[in-house]
Design an enzyme around this catalytic site. Structure first.
Site, short mmCIF file in Angstrom:
data_model
loop_
_atom_site.label_atom_id
_atom_site.label_comp_id
_atom_site.label_asym_id
_atom_site.label_seq_id
_atom_site.Cartn_x
_atom_site.Cartn_y
_atom_site.Cartn_z
N HIS A 1 -11.46 14.85 21.31
CA HIS A 1 -12.30 15.03 20.12
C HIS A 1 -13.03 13.72 19.82
O HIS A 1 -12.40 12.68 19.66
CB HIS A 1 -11.45 15.46 18.93
CG HIS A 1 -10.93 16.86 19.08
ND1 HIS A 1 -9.65 17.22 18.77
CD2 HIS A 1 -11.56 17.98 19.52
CE1 HIS A 1 -9.50 18.52 19.01
NE2 HIS A 1 -10.64 19.00 19.48
N GLU B 1 -12.27 10.98 16.90
CA GLU B 1 -10.93 10.42 16.77
C GLU B 1 -10.84 9.11 17.53
O GLU B 1 -10.14 8.99 18.54
CB GLU B 1 -9.91 11.47 17.26
CG GLU B 1 -10.00 12.75 16.42
CD GLU B 1 -9.30 13.98 17.02
OE1 GLU B 1 -8.57 13.81 18.02
OE2 GLU B 1 -9.49 15.08 16.49
N ARG C 1 -17.29 16.22 16.74
CA ARG C 1 -15.95 16.52 17.24
C ARG C 1 -15.96 17.08 18.68
O ARG C 1 -15.12 16.75 19.50
CB ARG C 1 -15.34 17.55 16.29
CG ARG C 1 -14.20 18.37 16.82
CD ARG C 1 -13.84 19.43 15.77
NE ARG C 1 -12.84 20.34 16.28
CZ ARG C 1 -11.54 20.08 16.28
NH1 ARG C 1 -11.09 18.94 15.81
NH2 ARG C 1 -10.70 20.97 16.76
N HIS D 1 -4.59 12.42 20.06
CA HIS D 1 -5.56 12.78 19.03
C HIS D 1 -5.29 11.98 17.75
O HIS D 1 -4.35 11.21 17.69
CB HIS D 1 -5.41 14.26 18.65
CG HIS D 1 -5.85 15.23 19.71
ND1 HIS D 1 -6.93 16.04 19.56
CD2 HIS D 1 -5.33 15.53 20.93
CE1 HIS D 1 -7.08 16.81 20.63
NE2 HIS D 1 -6.11 16.52 21.48
N GLU E 1 -0.76 13.22 17.35
CA GLU E 1 -1.77 13.04 16.31
C GLU E 1 -1.45 11.70 15.67
O GLU E 1 -0.47 11.57 14.93
CB GLU E 1 -1.71 14.15 15.26
CG GLU E 1 -1.99 15.56 15.78
CD GLU E 1 -3.47 15.82 16.08
OE1 GLU E 1 -4.32 14.98 15.73
OE2 GLU E 1 -3.77 16.88 16.67
N1 ARG Z 1 -6.94 16.11 16.16
C1 ARG Z 1 -6.81 17.39 15.54
C2 ARG Z 1 -8.00 18.24 15.78
O1 ARG Z 1 -9.12 17.81 15.60
C3 ARG Z 1 -6.57 17.27 14.06
C4 ARG Z 1 -5.22 17.78 13.75
C5 ARG Z 1 -4.90 18.00 12.31
N2 ARG Z 1 -5.29 16.93 11.47
C6 ARG Z 1 -6.33 17.06 10.67
N3 ARG Z 1 -6.70 16.03 9.96
N4 ARG Z 1 -6.99 18.18 10.59
O2 ARG Z 1 -7.85 19.40 16.11
ZN ZN Z 2 -8.20 16.17 17.88
#
Ligand code: ARG
Ligand code: ZN
Length: 453
Positions: free
Chosen positions: A185, A188, A243, A313, A387
């Site tokens: 992603h 990140e 993303r 992530h 994460e």
């Molecule tokens: N890296 C994850 C994604 O983008 C995020 C996981 C949950 N955390 C969040 N802040 N939504 O799918």
């Molecule tokens: Zn992610």
């Protein structure tokens, strides 16, 4: 009427133009809300979808639940309107990030002088744009040619080359493989920073650190520092909060597939969208994206040798086990949990950072087509998603000051997992006192006492 104007404004701010990326988020705020009632949930879902707000947690309006944290980035022109609307519905909120632009600005250094790109003085405590990471990869292999090689993995949508680094100690033994990828992603950024840190640490310490020394005898490390290169570059140049990858869909009217929904593991079944505007668009089919195909083909080819698949992530502080697409636990779920808990405990010892550990579908959300699920389904026994920091204070704009502590603590978790896997598949180095060997030695002692008495 105001709502309508708001949309025009917000679209206006998102169009990448001559506007510097740093100014693009001037006055944007991230709000923290915990809805209390179903009515509040419904209003928030409505607000997020009509104003096209950038949901950071959860990722989709449908995943908003009463009693659970909500982090939303609100574009500057909509901040007042959103706050008024929340107040009207008696929904309390807290401003998490009062000025997003300030944090975005701080994480992108202005001048990037040449000396920083040389491996010896590479600054691991800053975020790096892709061209520097490319240079870093070739420097690292040049300066550590006895251990590191750089290999072609494939091409991205925009025809950039994907390379992975292989760290192997020369030896005649047949070895197994640990795979780690970062940057699926784009936004990140702490994730690619960790992959780079990891390589540096291994190279710096493999002679002196007994743990690293031990697992490198039997395991080769394969590191993909940035999986989603096009997206990463786009997040540096056009939209910090991009993303997905950059694949055009519907004649270029919308862009990007969520690469972590694009693998061939219950593809398209839960926690995805078929709408290419969505942040969780799963693509036109399993492995429809060249980045996914490059990784999947390589892993399939090596799957009998890969013992562990790690994918990094942010954010939320989790170590996630399979599966995200079903609540049915994998056959080795107890061991997966046990090792993840050991890893989280090691991580916590450094700075007290607390991680949640568990199956994705139970502790985070449902999602199908993730690389972690896929890797486990094709037979790689240990498969985890990390994460990384934080818990929402800075979210996707984790300040560069936190790169070092985040990487240090994560290093402890990751090496704990690798060491466990190494010792499991290559026992023998260490003397193991099992119950049967204990029993045998007791018998022998008793027998010995009898004979001498
Ligand atoms: N890296 C994850 C994604 O983008 C995020 C996981 C949950 N955390 C969040 N802040 N939504 O799918
Ligand atoms: Zn992610």
């Amino acid at each position: 009427m105001w709502l309508f104007l708001g949309i025009i404004f917000s679209v206006g701010t998102l169009i990448p133009g001559k506007l510097s990326l740093k100014l693009q988020y001037d006055g944007d705020q991230v709000l923290h809300i915990v809805p209390e009632t179903f009515q509040q949930v419904q209003h928030l879902q409505h607000l997020c979808s009509t104003l096209l707000l950038d949901l950071w947690k959860p990722l989709q309006p449908e995943d908003i639940w009463a009693g659970e944290d909500l982090h939303i980035r609100v574009p500057a022109p909509l901040v007042q309107e959103v706050k008024d609307s929340l107040a009207q519905h008696m929904i309390s909120y807290r401003v998490l990030i009062p000025d997003v632009h300030k944090l975005v600005d701080q994480s992108m250094p202005r001048e990037r002088s040449n000396h920083r790109q040389v491996s010896e003085s590479y600054v691991y405590t800053q975020y790096h744009p892709m061209e520097e990471i490319y240079q870093w990869m070739s420097q690292i292999q040049k300066n550590n040619s006895e251990l590191v090689t750089q290999h072609y993995l494939g091409k991205t949508t925009e025809n950039r080359t994907m390379y992975y680094l292989q760290i192997s100690q020369p030896s005649d033994k047949t070895k197994k493989i640990i795979w780690m990828d970062c940057g699926i992603h784009a936004r990140e950024w702490i994730s690619p920073a960790f992959c780079q840190w990891f390589v540096k640490e291994i190279l710096q310490n493999y002679k002196s650190d007994p743990k690293i020394n031990r697992f490198l005898q039997n395991l080769d490390l394969y590191i993909l520092p940035v999986l989603n290169i096009d997206g990463y570059i786009y997040s540096w140049e056009k939209d910090r909060f991009w993303r997905k990858n950059r694949a055009p869909y519907m004649n270029g009217t919308c862009y990007g597939t969520d690469l972590n929904r694009n693998f061939n593991s219950s593809w398209g079944s839960v926690g995805v969208s078929y709408n290419c505007d969505s942040e969780i668009f799963c693509g036109s089919g399993p492995e429809s994206e060249p980045e996914t195909r490059a990784v999947a083909q390589f892993i399939k080819r090596k799957k009998n040798d890969i013992l562990c698949y790690l994918t990094i992530h942010s954010y939320g502080q989790y170590i996630l086990t399979p599966y995200g697409s079903t609540t049915k636990p994998p056959s080795n779920s107890e061991e997966l949990m046990h090792v993840a808990e050991k890893a989280a405990a090691a991580l916590m010892e450094k700075y007290g950072t607390s991680y949640k550990v568990g199956p994705t579908s139970l502790i985070l959300y449902n999602n199908s087509g993730s690389s972690r699920d896929w890797a486990h389904m094709i037979g790689i026994p240990f498969s985890y998603t990390f994460e990384l920091r934080d818990n929402g204070t800075y979210g996707f704009v984790l300040p560069p000051e936190q790169i070092q502590p985040t990487c240090e603590e994560t290093m402890l978790a990751v090496t704990t997992i690798i060491d466990y896997v190494g010792q499991k598949y290559f026992p023998g180095g260490a003397v193991m006192l099992t119950s049967s060997s204990l029993g045998l030695s007791l018998c022998l002692t008793v027998a010995f006492k009898w004979t001498v008495s």
